[in-house]
Each structure stands twice: as C-alpha cells, then as structure tokens.
Scaffold this motif. Structure first.
Motif, PDB file in Angstrom:
ATOM      1  N   PRO A 178      -0.063   2.669  -4.415  1.00  0.00           N
ATOM      2  CA  PRO A 178      -0.816   3.914  -4.590  1.00  0.00           C
ATOM      3  C   PRO A 178      -0.269   5.145  -3.873  1.00  0.00           C
ATOM      4  CG  PRO A 178      -1.937   2.512  -3.016  1.00  0.00           C
ATOM      5  CD  PRO A 178      -0.757   1.727  -3.538  1.00  0.00           C
ATOM      6  N   LYS A 179       0.638   4.958  -2.898  1.00  0.00           N
ATOM      7  CA  LYS A 179       1.101   6.102  -2.119  1.00  0.00           C
ATOM      8  C   LYS A 179       2.593   5.956  -1.853  1.00  0.00           C
ATOM      9  CE  LYS A 179       0.253   8.515   2.244  1.00  0.00           C
ATOM     10  NZ  LYS A 179      -0.471   8.487   3.524  1.00  0.00           N
ATOM     11  N   VAL A 180       3.312   7.062  -1.935  1.00  0.00           N
ATOM     12  CA  VAL A 180       4.742   7.041  -1.624  1.00  0.00           C
ATOM     13  C   VAL A 180       5.015   8.009  -0.482  1.00  0.00           C
ATOM     14  CG1 VAL A 180       5.364   8.766  -3.376  1.00  0.00           C
ATOM     15  CG2 VAL A 180       7.079   7.164  -2.574  1.00  0.00           C
ATOM     16  N   GLN A 181       5.895   7.582   0.405  1.00  0.00           N
ATOM     17  CA  GLN A 181       6.254   8.386   1.566  1.00  0.00           C
ATOM     18  C   GLN A 181       7.767   8.403   1.711  1.00  0.00           C
ATOM     19  OE1 GLN A 181       2.488   7.528   4.418  1.00  0.00           O
ATOM     20  NE2 GLN A 181       4.210   6.239   4.758  1.00  0.00           N
ATOM     21  N   HIS A 239       0.831  -1.213   0.000  1.00  0.00           N
ATOM     22  CA  HIS A 239       0.000   0.000   0.000  1.00  0.00           C
ATOM     23  C   HIS A 239       0.863   1.259   0.000  1.00  0.00           C
ATOM     24  CE1 HIS A 239      -3.245   2.767   0.820  1.00  0.00           C
ATOM     25  NE2 HIS A 239      -2.579   3.222   1.873  1.00  0.00           N
ATOM     26  N   ARG A 240       1.818   1.306   0.909  1.00  0.00           N
ATOM     27  CA  ARG A 240       2.681   2.481   1.002  1.00  0.00           C
ATOM     28  C   ARG A 240       4.065   2.139   0.482  1.00  0.00           C
ATOM     29  NH1 ARG A 240      -0.244   2.245   5.558  1.00  0.00           N
ATOM     30  NH2 ARG A 240      -1.578   4.021   6.020  1.00  0.00           N
ATOM     31  N   GLY A 241       4.557   3.010  -0.373  1.00  0.00           N
ATOM     32  CA  GLY A 241       5.931   2.893  -0.826  1.00  0.00           C
ATOM     33  C   GLY A 241       6.791   3.880  -0.073  1.00  0.00           C
ATOM     34  N   TRP A 242       8.065   3.573   0.016  1.00  0.00           N
ATOM     35  CA  TRP A 242       9.005   4.428   0.727  1.00  0.00           C
ATOM     36  C   TRP A 242      10.227   4.691  -0.129  1.00  0.00           C
ATOM     37  CZ3 TRP A 242       8.161   6.551   5.506  1.00  0.00           C
ATOM     38  CH2 TRP A 242       7.047   6.089   6.195  1.00  0.00           C
ATOM     39  N   ILE A 243      10.766   5.888  -0.007  1.00  0.00           N
ATOM     40  CA  ILE A 243      12.020   6.257  -0.652  1.00  0.00           C
ATOM     41  C   ILE A 243      13.017   6.582   0.461  1.00  0.00           C
ATOM     42  CG2 ILE A 243      13.222   7.871  -2.178  1.00  0.00           C
ATOM     43  CD1 ILE A 243      10.487   8.400  -3.529  1.00  0.00           C
ATOM     44  N   ASN A 285      14.067  10.697  -8.046  1.00  0.00           N
ATOM     45  CA  ASN A 285      12.756  10.635  -7.406  1.00  0.00           C
ATOM     46  C   ASN A 285      11.708  10.148  -8.408  1.00  0.00           C
ATOM     47  OD1 ASN A 285      11.133  11.501  -4.869  1.00  0.00           O
ATOM     48  ND2 ASN A 285       9.991  12.298  -6.617  1.00  0.00           N
ATOM     49  N   ASP A 286      11.756  10.659  -9.634  1.00  0.00           N
ATOM     50  CA  ASP A 286      10.818  10.215 -10.673  1.00  0.00           C
ATOM     51  C   ASP A 286      10.970   8.715 -10.930  1.00  0.00           C
ATOM     52  OD1 ASP A 286       9.939  12.843 -10.923  1.00  0.00           O
ATOM     53  OD2 ASP A 286      10.945  13.186 -12.855  1.00  0.00           O
ATOM     54  N   VAL A 291      16.330  19.887   2.238  1.00  0.00           N
ATOM     55  CA  VAL A 291      15.767  18.687   1.620  1.00  0.00           C
ATOM     56  C   VAL A 291      14.241  18.721   1.694  1.00  0.00           C
ATOM     57  CG1 VAL A 291      15.638  16.176   1.784  1.00  0.00           C
ATOM     58  CG2 VAL A 291      17.837  17.321   1.923  1.00  0.00           C
ATOM     59  N   VAL A 292      13.698  19.231   2.779  1.00  0.00           N
ATOM     60  CA  VAL A 292      12.235  19.389   2.874  1.00  0.00           C
ATOM     61  C   VAL A 292      11.753  20.287   1.742  1.00  0.00           C
ATOM     62  CG1 VAL A 292      10.334  20.306   4.265  1.00  0.00           C
ATOM     63  CG2 VAL A 292      12.132  18.948   5.358  1.00  0.00           C
ATOM     64  N   ASP A 293      12.441  21.391   1.504  1.00  0.00           N
ATOM     65  CA  ASP A 293      12.080  22.293   0.401  1.00  0.00           C
ATOM     66  C   ASP A 293      12.134  21.573  -0.941  1.00  0.00           C
ATOM     67  OD1 ASP A 293      11.788  24.343   2.241  1.00  0.00           O
ATOM     68  OD2 ASP A 293      13.733  25.267   1.787  1.00  0.00           O
ATOM     69  N   PHE A 294      13.170  20.767  -1.157  1.00  0.00           N
ATOM     70  CA  PHE A 294      13.306  20.001  -2.401  1.00  0.00           C
ATOM     71  C   PHE A 294      12.081  19.118  -2.623  1.00  0.00           C
ATOM     72  CE2 PHE A 294      14.551  15.764  -4.062  1.00  0.00           C
ATOM     73  CZ  PHE A 294      14.872  16.103  -5.366  1.00  0.00           C
ATOM     74  N   TYR A 295      11.698  18.343  -1.611  1.00  0.00           N
ATOM     75  CA  TYR A 295      10.562  17.439  -1.763  1.00  0.00           C
ATOM     76  C   TYR A 295       9.246  18.192  -1.900  1.00  0.00           C
ATOM     77  CZ  TYR A 295      13.441  13.326  -1.088  1.00  0.00           C
ATOM     78  OH  TYR A 295      14.375  12.332  -1.251  1.00  0.00           O
ATOM     79  N   GLU A 296       9.102  19.313  -1.232  1.00  0.00           N
ATOM     80  CA  GLU A 296       7.879  20.110  -1.396  1.00  0.00           C
ATOM     81  C   GLU A 296       7.760  20.604  -2.833  1.00  0.00           C
ATOM     82  OE1 GLU A 296       8.137  22.995   1.789  1.00  0.00           O
ATOM     83  OE2 GLU A 296       7.054  21.658   3.157  1.00  0.00           O
ATOM     84  N   ARG A 297       8.875  20.968  -3.455  1.00  0.00           N
ATOM     85  CA  ARG A 297       8.838  21.391  -4.866  1.00  0.00           C
ATOM     86  C   ARG A 297       8.415  20.234  -5.771  1.00  0.00           C
ATOM     87  NH1 ARG A 297      13.607  23.867  -3.318  1.00  0.00           N
ATOM     88  NH2 ARG A 297      14.888  22.382  -4.471  1.00  0.00           N
ATOM     89  N   LEU A 298       8.629  18.999  -5.331  1.00  0.00           N
ATOM     90  CA  LEU A 298       8.230  17.826  -6.113  1.00  0.00           C
ATOM     91  C   LEU A 298       6.802  17.386  -5.818  1.00  0.00           C
ATOM     92  CD1 LEU A 298      11.477  15.650  -5.945  1.00  0.00           C
ATOM     93  CD2 LEU A 298      10.778  17.283  -7.704  1.00  0.00           C
ATOM     94  N   GLY A 299       6.096  18.135  -4.946  1.00  0.00           N
ATOM     95  CA  GLY A 299       4.699  17.827  -4.666  1.00  0.00           C
ATOM     96  C   GLY A 299       4.444  17.063  -3.386  1.00  0.00           C
ATOM     97  N   TYR A 300       5.471  16.802  -2.599  1.00  0.00           N
ATOM     98  CA  TYR A 300       5.279  16.105  -1.326  1.00  0.00           C
ATOM     99  C   TYR A 300       4.762  17.085  -0.287  1.00  0.00           C
ATOM    100  CZ  TYR A 300       7.665  12.048  -3.215  1.00  0.00           C
ATOM    101  OH  TYR A 300       7.999  10.962  -3.976  1.00  0.00           O
TER     102      TYR A 300
END
Length: 146
Positions: A111-114, A75-79, A98-99, A124-133
């Motif tokens: 269906p979901k990645v976390q 259900h949940r994917g992780w990076i 990331n893509d 890094v938080v800013d980076f992921y927010e720019r990617l839609g997280y």
C-alpha cells in the motif's frame, strides 16, 4: 511482472537476473549511486535472489539503459538504485522506471512506497516531488551489521 513497452522512450522494462549484475552496477556507478562501504554487486545479488525484491531493467534492444531496485516488507515498499544512462536522462525514462516500480508494488498488494535520497541531491528530490512523493518528515537511522 509483465513487460512494458513505450514508443516514447523505446524501451522494454523487465526484471533482471544475476547475469545482468555487471551491467547494472556499472550503470549505478556512472549515475553516482554507489558508495565504497556498500558493495553494489552484493545489493544486486540480494535483490534478484529475494522473494520480496527485484531489480527492474530498462532495455533499448540489448542495451541496459536504466534500473530500479524494488522490495517490500508487506506494508512498505522501497525503491533503490533508480538510475538512467546519461544519454537517456531527460527522456522520461526515470518516470517510466518509477511507474514500473510502483506497478510492481501494486501487483504485490503493497500500500505504500518509500525511497531515500541523499540530502545533498536536490535535483533528485525535485524529480520525485514532481512524481507526487512528499517529505515523510522522518529521520532514517541505520546500523551496519557486518
């Protein structure tokens, strides 16, 4: 997973095998992703040996210039361990990795990645927010079973 090429960053992204452990863990250490209590080589071996996980590597020729560890529970994917060589930072390679990690999840019907980012790592938080997280507004608790 099919190999991905990009003229922009001139890399090929593909799953890694055990023989790339030293190169990947060296990259993780250089990127500041490792901690003394969590041996990265063990994480690498578990991921490449698992049925629901992998470590994706970005190669410029024979040189490993980036990684992303991926895994899922159905259900949940992780990076984890998304790392880019210092000489390639700012080139778009982090986004490419990331893509590729998200594509790996989609191919498996996840269906979901976390992901988890240390609270002190605002860049890094800013980076992921720019990617839609988005902040999932959850507290992650953990317990070592060793």
């Amino acid at each position: 997973m099919s190999e991905r090429n990009s003229a922009a960053a001139a890399v090929t992204i593909r799953p890694l095998g055990l023989e790339q452990s030293a190169a990947a863990t060296r990259l993780w250490e250089e990127a500041g992703l490792t901690r003394p209590w969590n041996p990265p080589a063990e994480d690498f071996a578990r991921a490449v040996g698992g049925e629901t996980s992998a470590v994706l590597g970005a190669f410029d020729g024979d040189e490993l210039v980036g990684t992303a560890m991926v895994g899922h529970d159905g259900h949940r994917g992780w990076i984890y361990y998304l790392a880019v060589a210092e000489t390639r930072r700012g080139s778009g390679l982090g986004r490419q990795l990331n893509d590729a990690a998200e594509e790996w999840m989609r191919e498996r019907g996840v269906p979901k990645v976390q992901l988890m980012v240390r609270s002190t790592n605002a860049g890094v938080v800013d980076f992921y927010e720019r990617l839609g997280y988005e902040d999932g507004e959850v507290v992650v608790l953990g317990k070592w079973l060793r």
